[in-house]
Design an enzyme around this catalytic site. Sequence first.
Site, PDB file in Angstrom:
ATOM      1  N   GLU A  55      36.141  25.720 -11.029  1.00 36.17           N
ATOM      2  CA  GLU A  55      35.683  26.594  -9.938  1.00 36.17           C
ATOM      3  C   GLU A  55      36.613  26.480  -8.735  1.00 36.17           C
ATOM      4  O   GLU A  55      36.895  27.461  -8.060  1.00 36.17           O
ATOM      5  CB  GLU A  55      34.240  26.257  -9.535  1.00 36.17           C
ATOM      6  CG  GLU A  55      33.196  26.760 -10.513  1.00 36.17           C
ATOM      7  CD  GLU A  55      33.232  28.269 -10.739  1.00 36.17           C
ATOM      8  OE1 GLU A  55      33.705  29.004  -9.864  1.00 36.17           O
ATOM      9  OE2 GLU A  55      32.806  28.722 -11.820  1.00 36.17           O
ATOM     10  N   TYR A 138      28.907  30.451  -3.095  1.00 40.31           N
ATOM     11  CA  TYR A 138      29.233  30.945  -4.436  1.00 40.31           C
ATOM     12  C   TYR A 138      29.446  29.781  -5.410  1.00 40.31           C
ATOM     13  O   TYR A 138      28.871  29.750  -6.504  1.00 40.31           O
ATOM     14  CB  TYR A 138      30.495  31.831  -4.415  1.00 40.31           C
ATOM     15  CG  TYR A 138      31.086  31.928  -5.795  1.00 40.31           C
ATOM     16  CD1 TYR A 138      30.509  32.766  -6.746  1.00 40.31           C
ATOM     17  CD2 TYR A 138      32.141  31.097  -6.191  1.00 40.31           C
ATOM     18  CE1 TYR A 138      30.983  32.799  -8.044  1.00 40.31           C
ATOM     19  CE2 TYR A 138      32.619  31.121  -7.486  1.00 40.31           C
ATOM     20  CZ  TYR A 138      32.048  31.973  -8.402  1.00 40.31           C
ATOM     21  OH  TYR A 138      32.501  31.988  -9.700  1.00 40.31           O
ATOM     22  N   ASP A 156      30.267  36.922  -6.417  1.00 42.67           N
ATOM     23  CA  ASP A 156      31.684  37.082  -6.085  1.00 42.67           C
ATOM     24  C   ASP A 156      32.005  38.573  -6.166  1.00 42.67           C
ATOM     25  O   ASP A 156      31.088  39.395  -6.318  1.00 42.67           O
ATOM     26  CB  ASP A 156      32.576  36.240  -7.024  1.00 42.67           C
ATOM     27  CG  ASP A 156      32.594  36.798  -8.449  1.00 42.67           C
ATOM     28  OD1 ASP A 156      31.788  37.710  -8.758  1.00 42.67           O
ATOM     29  OD2 ASP A 156      33.429  36.332  -9.248  1.00 42.67           O
TER      30      ASP A 156
END
Length: 403
Positions: A55, A138, A156
């Site tokens: 991520e 996020y 996103d």
Amino acid sequence: VPLKKRNITVQAPQPPDVSEIAGRLAAWFALHARDLPWRKRIRGKRNPYAGLVSEAMLQQTQVSRVIEKYGEFMQRFPTLHALADANESDVTAAWAGLGYYRRARNLHKAAIMVRDQFGGKLPNSVEDLRLLPGVGRYTAGAIASIVFNQPEPLVDGNVVRVLSRLYARPGAADDNVTLRWTWDREAEVARAAGPDVAACNEGLMELGATICTPGATPRCDICPLRTLCIAAREGKQSQIPAPKASKARARLHIIMLYLEGKDGTILIEQRPPGGLWAGLWQPPCLELPDTSPEQVPASVRTWLNTPSRTGPLRNVILTLLCTVTRTLTHRDVTFEVYHGTLPKLDPSELHTITFGAPKAKRTITSAARPIPATPAQLTSRGISNAHAAALTAAQTKLKSPQH
Ligand code: SF4
């Protein structure tokens, strides 16, 4: 004969059913997920550390680029403890090529925090995840839902596009109202997914990346949400979401000194720990924000062009090697690279380079005094992609027969 008036009511399209969206996404993802290295499961479970690293890497970087670097990084730091115990400079060096080095430093700090404050285990709640450096809303939602299967939303650009089209909501993708609306809708979808939330959320992003792509040609014919999608029904896919409001781009002009010793080393310095390209290395540079080549102060031009200057570069002839322009996310950067040969690179003298500008105007003051290094050593210490491009162009010019 007078025509009878008829009441015609136009019915607003029914919003798509969230349970149906969630179910279709999870089923589609189970069949069509791309085989990406961080998606590997061990005994049916995702590796939380792999989730954290991937991520961090995927923020503002294309999947294809992350694939190139991910394996190498995981070999170098195979566990969260290995990463937490490493030196920051080793972590940023392993990050080379991915850009945005702040992410590498935050990832390192996050690993240290997990080791020291969470008993070495990545937390699984959004609240705890958001305490980690570099983990925003996020990323916390992505790790909680995809790695730990918690019913948490994630938003996103892909998610904004897919949900806006599904509901035919025309707002701009970067508009705050659109973002709030998308977080609310995605929370409904994630809740409706129940135990399939990981596949549903990852499927939503995958669909945006591979099928419901930006522009006029999403592949609606093979989309699992086709019969639920209002934009597709009304032929409005290409208009939704509305284009982002264009922001004025910042400009940055950089004068870079490629100062070479007789032994082939060059002078390099480390940037300060905060701000743009924080902590990375570069040849000595003068940064001039909002400046075009024509606007470079006359005092700087005189200093560059007059070898009889005072200071540690007295009598050194500086030659313009090349001009390189790079487009970053928020700014256009132009490098002017000057070459100079010094009989001896003596860092004790050279830390006072002023570029002819009053000291206060040198917007970058190195964190430590410059040191001599080979260009390869500079790269392994961590250098921004933009500076690396300028350096490569300079080296190519130096090797060319015309030089
Ligand atoms: S039907 Fe087309 S516009 Fe609608 S979600 Fe699928 S790909 Fe996107």
